[in-house]
Scaffold this active site. Structure first.
Site, mmCIF file in Angstrom:
data_model
loop_
_atom_site.group_PDB
_atom_site.id
_atom_site.type_symbol
_atom_site.label_atom_id
_atom_site.label_comp_id
_atom_site.label_asym_id
_atom_site.label_seq_id
_atom_site.Cartn_x
_atom_site.Cartn_y
_atom_site.Cartn_z
ATOM 1 N N ASP A 111 0.708 -1.015 -0.214
ATOM 2 C CA ASP A 111 0.127 0.113 -0.014
ATOM 3 C C ASP A 111 0.698 1.323 0.156
ATOM 4 O O ASP A 111 1.614 1.669 0.909
ATOM 5 C CB ASP A 111 -0.753 0.156 1.329
ATOM 6 C CG ASP A 111 -1.756 1.236 1.233
ATOM 7 O OD1 ASP A 111 -2.219 1.681 0.145
ATOM 8 O OD2 ASP A 111 -2.067 1.509 2.402
ATOM 9 N N ASP A 305 -1.782 5.591 -5.443
ATOM 10 C CA ASP A 305 -1.973 4.828 -4.355
ATOM 11 C C ASP A 305 -2.347 3.325 -4.910
ATOM 12 O O ASP A 305 -3.325 3.102 -5.215
ATOM 13 C CB ASP A 305 -3.029 5.293 -3.374
ATOM 14 C CG ASP A 305 -3.616 4.481 -2.194
ATOM 15 O OD1 ASP A 305 -2.810 3.529 -1.761
ATOM 16 O OD2 ASP A 305 -4.569 4.648 -1.616
#
Length: 516
Positions: A111, A305
């Protein structure tokens, strides 16, 4: 990552133009909408070098002010890290890690939109195993609690330290901060095959505060590798409901692996080091420029992201994109449920919808601020296959959603590109991914440089950043508290002359910060 939606049985009629005639022909295709709900997770001049099998290979710039490759030192063998990820955009991309002594192996979600390294440390219905801190002789609790909220889900636990290695990563074992997750809500999901999260963003996002050193910072410091990593996500065009996890891509720590991309790497500056924040100059649907003020695209922030499934757009931008797709698409009167994510669109097996949709393009400011470059995804990346029904229907979802927290370039876009997170030079690089191909045809495009003279010099000044908002909020709270105290004194003191029995209490509430 699936859920609730609407009932089947809706049919649509599409139009398409014949290649042999200028007249418009009409093609009738059965379309069915099925139940669904999604849980989205959440350059410059000069000669540069690249690394292939740890041997420096000289590359030169394109001559137009954009650098084309990173400059790793060759201290690690990047080929060892190829195909070290599994998963897809629907369930997330994860890497196997060994934690503690003796080593306990867990799959950890990659992440780039958060900064905590956190692993399950207690049983949960949706995970098969967890990190048992009691079985690790090297685990040390720091005695500090930590809680993190994401756009989707949250968890709470305790902070500790332990030894970690990555079987298909840089050689060596490091001691890192670990958040041992003891309770969570909406974080671990049915069908996922990971038991923790690897936050690769900057210390500013770390919880409980920015003094906590993130995982990758520890890797760079302890192993001495360059402060750069790169990411290839290879789930493009794969069904998110597939039972088997394919080899989902590569996380290369320390540089960029040339076999994972084609052509040049185009760089955009990192605007601020918290998220990987970039500056979006404009969007195009097909050949239509949305013609919005560039600050609209960067409202709040624009970030890259990997932990977010979809391409998320500020509400005004999202509405403009849907309107432009509807206007340019061959689909007529398409159900609004498809655009807002509550319906799947289904075609008879073998029929594909991609020819009905246009390309989507994002223009990013180049490291030469007077220029930009364009990354483009084909419909195969944002009209995403989900599942089939009784072997007769292929169903798809819309890989774009609206956002109240800024623009997020998530897995929907990243699957088309090899993305280089060059933290050392504060820039992000985009190149065509070698795995973003379907039937021999590329699913993404990249082009430039283009002049940025027609956009504002600074498109990222739309809204105050979150840390600034904190300062403003605290300042306002202090002012309000001071005024409140004065008012209370004015009220209480006169009352005390008449009645000394009264008591006034003040109770304030706290607002929990959402990271993503």
């Amino acid at each position: 990552m699936f859920g609730q939606g609407l009932s089947p049985g809706i049919k649509e009629v599409f139009s398409s133009s014949s290649s042999s005639s200028r007249s418009v022909k009409y093609l009738k295709i059965t379309l069915t909408c099925l139940p669904l709900s999604f849980q989205n997770k959440r350059a410059h001049d000069g000669e540069l070098t690249s690394v292939f099998n740890s041997i420096p290979v000289a590359l030169t710039s394109d001559g137009n002010g954009l650098s084309l490759a990173s400059d790793p030192t060759g201290t690690v063998n990047f080929l060892d890290m190829v195909n070290n990820l599994q998963g897809d955009s629907g369930r997330g991309y994860y890497i196997e890690m060994s934690i503690g002594t003796p080593a306990q192996k867990l799959n950890i979600l990659v992440d780039t939109g958060s900064s905590n390294f956190a692993v399950a440390a207690a049983a949960h219905p949706f995970i098969t195993h967890y990190f048992n801190t009691a079985l690790s002789s090297t685990y040390q609790s720091t005695g500090r609690n930590v809680a993190v909220r994401y756009t989707q889900g949250n968890w709470e636990g305790e902070l500790g330290l332990d030894r970690v290695s990555i079987p298909k990563g840089p050689n060596g074992t490091i001691i890192v901060n670990i958040a041992a997750i003891l309770s969570s809500e909406g974080f671990f999901l049915p069908g996922v095959n990971w038991q923790g999260i690897l936050g690769l963003a900057y210390p500013m996002l770390a919880r409980p505060d920015s003094s906590l050193e993130p995982f990758f910072n520890s890797v760079v410091q302890q192993l001495g590798i360059p402060d750069i990593f790169s990411l290839q996500m290879c789930g493009a065009g794969l069904s998110a409901s597939s039972a088997a996890d394919p080899a989902g891509g590569s996380l290369v720590m320390g540089g960029a692996e040339p076999t994972l991309y084609r052509g040049s790497v185009w760089y955009t500056p990192i605007v601020e080091e918290w998220y990987y924040q970039v500056e979006v100059l404009k969007l195009e649907v097909g050949d239509q420029n949305l013609d919005l003020d560039c600050r609209e695209y960067n409202m709040d922030k624009a970030i890259v992201d990997s932990g977010t499934t979809l391409l998320r757009l500020p509400v005004n931008v999202f509405n403009a994109v849907v309107e432009a797709i509807t206007r340019s698409s061959l689909i007529q009167d398409f159900s609004s449920g498809f655009w807002d994510g509550t319906k799947l669109a289904c075609w008879m097996k073998g029929e594909t919808p991609w020819r009905f949709f246009p390309k989507l393009s994002i223009y990013l400011r180049a490291t030469n601020s007077s220029q930009s470059f364009r990354i483009t995804i084909l419909p195969q990346l944002y009209i995403q296959p989900i599942t089939d029904v009784d072997g007769t229907l292929d169903c798809f979802r819309f890989g774009v959603s609206s956002s109240a927290n800024g623009l997020v370039i998530g897995a929907t876009v990243m699957e088309g590109f090899y993305v280089v997170f060059d933290r050392a030079q504060r820039r992000l690089g985009f190149a065509l991914s070698s795995c973003a191909v379907n039937g021999g045809a590329a699913l993404s495009e990249i082009a430039g440089p283009f002049s940025a003279a027609d956009v504002a010099a600074n498109c990222s000044g739309g809204a105050p950043k979150e840390p600034l908002l904190w300062v403003i909020s605290y300042a306002l709270m202090a002012v309000c508290a001071l005024i409140l105290i004065i008012l209370l004194l004015l009220l209480v003191l006169p009352c005390r002359r008449r009645d000394r029995s009264g008591e006034i209490t003040d109770e304030s509430s706290l607002v929990r910060h959402r990271i993503k």
